[in-house]
Write a protein that holds these residues in place. Sequence first.
Motif, short mmCIF file in Angstrom:
data_model
loop_
_atom_site.label_atom_id
_atom_site.label_comp_id
_atom_site.label_asym_id
_atom_site.label_seq_id
_atom_site.Cartn_x
_atom_site.Cartn_y
_atom_site.Cartn_z
N MET A 165 -12.53 32.84 67.69
CA MET A 165 -12.53 31.65 68.54
C MET A 165 -13.25 30.47 67.89
SD MET A 165 -11.35 31.55 71.77
CE MET A 165 -12.32 30.23 72.43
N ALA A 166 -14.22 30.78 67.02
CA ALA A 166 -15.04 29.71 66.45
C ALA A 166 -14.34 29.01 65.28
CB ALA A 166 -16.39 30.27 66.00
N PHE B 240 -19.77 44.72 68.69
CA PHE B 240 -18.34 44.74 69.00
C PHE B 240 -17.91 43.40 69.57
CE2 PHE B 240 -18.66 49.51 69.34
CZ PHE B 240 -17.81 49.77 68.28
N ARG B 241 -18.65 42.95 70.59
CA ARG B 241 -18.30 41.70 71.25
C ARG B 241 -18.28 40.55 70.26
NH1 ARG B 241 -21.88 41.37 76.47
NH2 ARG B 241 -23.29 40.80 74.79
N ALA B 242 -19.32 40.50 69.42
CA ALA B 242 -19.42 39.39 68.46
C ALA B 242 -18.21 39.38 67.52
CB ALA B 242 -20.71 39.51 67.67
N ILE B 243 -17.78 40.58 67.09
CA ILE B 243 -16.67 40.63 66.14
C ILE B 243 -15.35 40.24 66.81
CG2 ILE B 243 -15.27 42.21 64.74
CD1 ILE B 243 -17.96 43.57 64.00
N TYR B 244 -15.13 40.70 68.04
CA TYR B 244 -13.88 40.35 68.72
C TYR B 244 -13.82 38.86 69.05
CZ TYR B 244 -13.53 45.40 69.40
OH TYR B 244 -13.47 46.75 69.20
N LEU B 245 -14.98 38.25 69.21
CA LEU B 245 -15.00 36.84 69.64
C LEU B 245 -15.00 35.82 68.50
CD1 LEU B 245 -17.35 36.33 72.70
CD2 LEU B 245 -15.19 35.18 72.31
N PHE B 246 -15.41 36.28 67.29
CA PHE B 246 -15.66 35.27 66.26
C PHE B 246 -14.42 34.42 65.91
CE2 PHE B 246 -13.85 38.25 63.31
CZ PHE B 246 -13.33 37.45 62.32
N PHE C 46 -9.44 43.42 63.38
CA PHE C 46 -9.91 42.04 63.54
C PHE C 46 -10.50 41.48 62.25
CE2 PHE C 46 -9.94 40.08 67.79
CZ PHE C 46 -9.25 41.05 68.48
N TYR D 272 -21.87 29.77 65.65
CA TYR D 272 -21.50 30.95 66.42
C TYR D 272 -22.51 32.08 66.19
CZ TYR D 272 -19.00 35.08 67.89
OH TYR D 272 -18.66 36.26 68.49
N SER E 96 -7.73 36.91 72.00
CA SER E 96 -7.92 38.09 72.83
C SER E 96 -9.40 38.41 73.04
CB SER E 96 -7.17 39.30 72.26
OG SER E 96 -7.53 39.48 70.92
N GLY E 97 -10.25 38.00 72.10
CA GLY E 97 -11.69 38.21 72.28
C GLY E 97 -12.21 37.42 73.48
N TYR E 98 -11.65 36.24 73.66
CA TYR E 98 -12.03 35.40 74.80
C TYR E 98 -11.61 36.07 76.11
CZ TYR E 98 -12.12 31.23 77.79
OH TYR E 98 -12.35 30.34 78.78
N PHE F 222 -22.61 29.41 72.92
CA PHE F 222 -21.19 29.27 72.66
C PHE F 222 -20.41 30.01 73.73
CE2 PHE F 222 -17.32 30.79 70.47
CZ PHE F 222 -16.83 29.59 70.00
N MET F 223 -20.88 31.22 74.01
CA MET F 223 -20.26 32.08 75.02
C MET F 223 -20.27 31.40 76.40
SD MET F 223 -18.88 34.90 75.26
CE MET F 223 -18.07 35.17 76.80
N LEU G 48 -9.78 45.94 75.51
CA LEU G 48 -11.09 45.91 74.85
C LEU G 48 -12.21 45.90 75.89
CD1 LEU G 48 -10.37 43.35 71.97
CD2 LEU G 48 -10.65 45.82 71.75
N ALA H 118 -13.95 38.78 76.88
CA ALA H 118 -15.21 38.31 77.46
C ALA H 118 -15.04 37.99 78.94
CB ALA H 118 -15.71 37.08 76.71
N THR I 218 -17.87 22.21 68.13
CA THR I 218 -16.84 23.13 67.65
C THR I 218 -15.44 22.54 67.87
OG1 THR I 218 -18.30 24.91 68.30
CG2 THR I 218 -16.06 25.51 67.76
#
Lengths: 293, 286
Positions: free
Chosen positions: A111-112, A103-109, B27, B268, A171-173, B275-276, A89, A176, B215
């Motif tokens: 994690m939250a 894209f980044r936001a969707i791959y990372l969400f 995803f 988020y 994987s989003g993490y 958060f990042m 990615l 990043a 979180t």
Amino acid sequence: MRRARTWLPGLLLVAPSIILIGVFVYGMLGWNFRVAMTDQHDAVSEGEFVGLQNFIDIWDQQRWHLSVNHAIVFTIVFVVGALVLGWLLAFLMEKGIRGEGTFRAIYLFPMAISFVATGIVWRWLMNSGTGERAVGLNRLFDWIGLPQWQWFRDPDWGMAAMALPAIWQMSGYVMALFLAGFRGVPEELREAARVDGCTEWGVYRHVVLPLLRPVTLSALIILGHISLKVFDLIVAVSGKQIITDVPAVFMWVAVFDSNDPAKGATIASYIVLSVAIFVIPYLIWSVRKERRS
Amino acid sequence: MTAVAGRRAAVFGWARFGLLVLFVVVFLIPIYVLLVTSFKPLTEADPSQAWNLPQTWTTEAWRVAWEKLAPGLWNSVLLAVPGSLLSCALGSMNGYVLSKWRFPGADVLFTLFLFGMFIPYQGVMIPLVQLLVSIDQFAGLQGVFYGGIPGLVLAHVVYGIPICTLIFRNYYVTIPDELIEASRVDGAGMLRAYWSVVLPVSGPAIAVVIIWQFTSLWNDFLFAVFLTGPTSWPTTVMLNNIAGAQATPYSQQMAAAILASIPTMLIYVLLGRFFMRGLMAGALKG
């Protein structure tokens, strides 16, 4: 004496944290190890010192072998899967692309969100029902002509399937981390390599990839230590079933269901050791590296 | 760039974009399932309609999920708000000392702290339970530390010290030493320099730590399941119990899962940048 006057107030200010870390981290790790070396196998007895006997005896238990094997399979699939997907990615986005922020936001969400919450939907997605009773991925696979699976109920591949939600979540993490790594490579270095006649692939192979090694190591350590203590994902997806048993779940069963503190502490000690073996060298290495720079 | 190379670059660009969109779809599949199923009536909880949109939309599952989950949500607020504030205070003081007021052996101490970030909580679980039980007995407080929220807050604050210290330390390193020196020349002591020079510029680090700790406290399951009793179960434990009951329809389970995730998702979406940064701090600056 004057020098002591300059650093003493600082030491005093950190003192509460030093005591808390001393007691709660190192004290309790030691205490847990001590419990693991006794024969306190029920809720009431005091327990006599038996040395490393529990650490040896546990290998006679089939359930322990099973949970260790599961942890190994889970770790390999999860760590490799998240690393490869995260790298891919980041690689696809590296040179900048329209809508990159989205894209980044969707791959990372993922994690939250907690593993307990995602476990609910993944348990449905990986439902083992087939044919008419199929829901989740099995029904979807049926529509598009792919074979249906037992998912986490499969005795051989169950733990590989169990790693799917973990890959989805982490994987989003990794992406990043790698994206920051890619962007940290100075453009002049790439340009210099191109001037020297490198192809675009050569630039990656000889300039970018070697510079990504520290990021890869960090990602490996983070994913690895998450993997070895994985607990809530397993409980949320399959509960405390033998078929997806891992050391962390086995420990819970030993402590709560069979009231065996010594056994629980032994399992916990093994989990700590497995993490410490690669985290401690990594910590020493990274602190030294930072001091040099 | 030649015309051929340019065309090839354009093709690659579209291929990359296409692949990224494909992964977005993959995803988002679990989110589609959560949302769609949570709005279905019981009659549509049938395998043959698993992937369909609801024919009749209803918020019935949401209503039931809210009723069941509300006490847990409130417990989580009582856990995560004070917990993240306390972590923040401790982390800020440690980070300040370890970057600006260093003492002999500070590096070794910092490394020892950092290991606390990686320890599997299983390794401290049994003694922690025994200690909290002892505190309750000693102080005559039945079920406050072991079985109640204060004990859970204590555990999270203590084991949050390493990551919070790391984030603040890495942030304070970027404040020029001259600022501290100048305030010392003006006669300010350590606490004075902290209060009037360092703290006023700590905003971003405070945001990162609070979001990160909020979180992790909200999402934690292991400590909660070991340390709390039914009246103090936070969201995750309650959610797991709701979903674990065979009789609970899928629609209610999924509505409850979304409800439980709303606070962290809001953070988020609204404060993703911080958060990042918390995430990246966890990677030890790679």
